[in-house]
Design an enzyme around this catalytic site. Structure first.
Site, PDB file in Angstrom:
ATOM      1  N   GLU A 333       0.949  -0.981   0.476  1.00  0.00           N
ATOM      2  CA  GLU A 333       0.180   0.486  -0.105  1.00  0.00           C
ATOM      3  C   GLU A 333       1.122   1.231   0.016  1.00  0.00           C
ATOM      4  O   GLU A 333       0.261   2.282   0.517  1.00  0.00           O
ATOM      5  CB  GLU A 333      -0.651   0.027   0.950  1.00  0.00           C
ATOM      6  CG  GLU A 333      -1.942  -1.488   0.906  1.00  0.00           C
ATOM      7  CD  GLU A 333      -3.070  -0.926   2.439  1.00  0.00           C
ATOM      8  OE1 GLU A 333      -3.770  -1.336   1.965  1.00  0.00           O
ATOM      9  OE2 GLU A 333      -2.924  -1.507   3.529  1.00  0.00           O
TER      10      GLU A 333
HETATM   11  C1  ACM Z   1      -2.243  -5.004   4.282  1.00  0.00           C
HETATM   12  O1  ACM Z   1      -2.936  -5.829   4.507  1.00  0.00           O
HETATM   13  N1  ACM Z   1      -1.920  -4.249   3.751  1.00  0.00           N
HETATM   14  C2  ACM Z   1      -0.651  -6.410   4.156  1.00  0.00           C
END
Ligand code: ACM
Length: 527
Positions: A333
């Protein structure tokens, strides 16, 4: 089907065995029946019931030979058994009969074992101490649930006769705990480790940093912990581990044969670090601490050299504290980092992990850069989405990147079970017990060679989880299913059989004080 026949055969033999037993000299309650030899989670590779059961009595010894490591496993077993049996259970080098923990060469690998049980005793044989430890967990589950209580119980303490031969399917059977969104103390982490040990997990992945908190003391950058660790989601006081705290977690996990995999998430998920040192920000201005639950808004400054000084210092200090082989660098992310910057960053940071003697683990977005040789990618996508991403992961796997599977819509333990679950999130959907259990890691990602799959890992993210009771409620009863996916041969995989074995864990959790979700998919015994 194969297992069902085995169990039926087992029951017949056990009826016969009980007859032999009650006609013997031991003072027995005639109602006493051992639990079926195969009624264990994770399902053993092979179960051959037969012969008389063994009965643990006040005269039972735990014999460990002259290995110090076997002695340690013996003491651990004695600690489990003494409070509820009320027996002294001395751990001795020699003697006859009783419970014997034996290190010997054989087809056991690094973690497998063989358990032989009969009238004269129980012998657990393994090539390595980890195998003895896992065999002890099997022995524990073969005893009545009341063995887990911390006050003296009536017994009798019977172990069904027969042989269990057992080796794990995968070398990586992990659980991740997010201690950043909410902080968990050393004792709370140990409590979780004890639960993991019950099911033969062997990796404890600690998510030590995120936007909301930096949880590990780094001497060269002290404000990371003192400032970056000073809050958590919701604005509570947070906290951090001193180096001694962390060493104690590592030591305790090792005593349960779990290896700690520390994670520093980068280049995103870094607000706590950015808030602690203005210099780390591209604009030189430290943002405030963050106590919300958004993701994807922070990034280390890829163009600044100080970023790499920081990364080098953090990885050096963390690697020095960590005896295990792996260091997880996150990489998920990174929505505030351009793709080019992400690739640049990972190209510079992965060699730092290698420089300090560790192997890189990253979330699967790492496969969008160039994974270092030997790196592992942890896949956390969903069914039916992200085809391009899955193809990228598969390509990396074909090029040698190992894959650890953590599909969010299967084994993210923070997903709600259903609409009524008071805790947790639901962005990956609701995940009830059957959905969590009923998939095959070996065939999950198309185009990934089977030998690239190193195992499974169950993450427990803690945006909504504030205390150990919350952890229990989300982990149980799904956690044992993940253990089974990681340990048991695919041929044993059977939901109907599993749900029967899972139901039998309920009284055990009651005895241990594990508060679990009483999933309507399982016929739990009456309370
Ligand atoms: C995640 O759930 N951002 C690894």
């Amino acid at each position: 089907m194969r297992r069902h026949r085995l169990h039926l055969l087992g029951s017949l033999l056990l009826v016969a065995a009980a007859g032999v037993f009650t006609s013997g000299a031991a003072p027995a309650s005639t109602a006493a029946q051992p639990r079926p030899l195969g009624q264990v989670i994770p399902a053993p590779a092979s179960v051959t019931p037969g012969g008389a059961p063994y009965r643990i009595t006040g005269d039972t010894r735990i014999r460990v030979g002259d290995s110090r490591e076997a002695h340690r496993v013996g003491e651990y077993l004695a600690d489990v058994l003494r409070p509820s049996t009320g027996y002294p259970l001395p751990v001795t080098e020699r003697g006859a009969g009783g419970i014997r923990l034996r290190l010997a060469q054989g087809p056991y690998g690094a973690e497998g074992y063989r358990l032989d049980s009969g009238r004269g005793g129980v012998t657990i044989t393994a090539a390595r101490p980890a195998g003895l430890f896992h065999g002890v967990q099997t022995l524990r589950q073969l005893l009545p649930a009341a063995v887990e209580r911390d006050t003296v119980q009536p017994g009798p303490w019977l172990v069904a006769g027969g042989t269990v031969r057992d080796v794990p399917r995968y070398p990586w059977r992990g659980a991740m705990l997010d201690v950043s969104r909410h902080f968990f103390t050393v004792d709370e982490v140990k409590r979780y480790v004890d639960r993991l040990a019950l099911y033969k997990f062997n990796k404890l992945h600690l998510h030590l940093s995120d936007d909301q908190g930096w949880r590990i003391a780094i001497d060269s950058w002290p404000r990371l912990a003192t400032h970056g660790g000073s809050t958590e989601v919701g604005g509570g006081p947070g906290g951090f581990y001193t180096k001694d705290d962390y060493r104690e977690i590592v030591r305790y996990a090792a005593s349960r044969h779990l290896e700690v995999v520390p994670e520093i998430d980068m280049p995103g998920h870094t607000n706590a670090a950015l808030a602690s040192y203005a210099d780390l920000n591209c604009d030189g201005v430290a943002p405030p601490l963050y106590t919300g639950t958004a993701v994807g808004f922070s990034s280390l400054c890829v163009g600044k050299e100080v970023t790499y000084d920081f990364v080098d210092d953090v990885i050096r200090e963390l690697a020095a504290l960590t005896p295990g082989r792996y260091l997880h660098i996150g990489g998920d992310e990174a929505h505030s980092t351009s793709h080019a910057d992400y690739v640049t960053f990972m190209d510079r940071v992965q060699p730092v992990v290698a420089k300090y003697g560790k192997t890189v683990v990253g979330w699967h977005q790492l496969t969008g850069a160039t994974p270092a040789e030997g790196a592992l990618a942890q896949y956390w996508g969903l069914d039916g989405t992200g085809a391009e991403e899955k193809a990228r992961v598969a390509k990396a796997a074909r090029n040698g990147t190992g894959i650890v599977l953590s599909p969010a819509d299967r084994i993210y333990l923070d997903m709600k079970y259903d609409r009524t679950t008071p805790l947790g999130l639901s962005w990956a959907g609701y995940v009830e017990v059957k959905r969590s259990y009923d998939w095959d890691p070996g065939a999950y990602l198309p185009g990934v060679p089977e030998d690239a799959v190193r195992g499974v890992e169950a993450p427990l993210w803690t945006e909504t989880l504030e205390n150990p009771a919350h952890l229990d409620h989300m982990a149980f009863p799904r956690l044992p299913g993940v253990a089974e996916l990681g340990w048991s041969p695919a041929a044993t995989h059977d939901w109907e059989d599993y749900r029967t074995r899972l139901a039998a864990q309920g009284p055990r959790w009651d005895a241990l004080g594990v508060g679990y979700h009483r999933s309507p998919q399982v016929d739990w015994p009456a309370e």
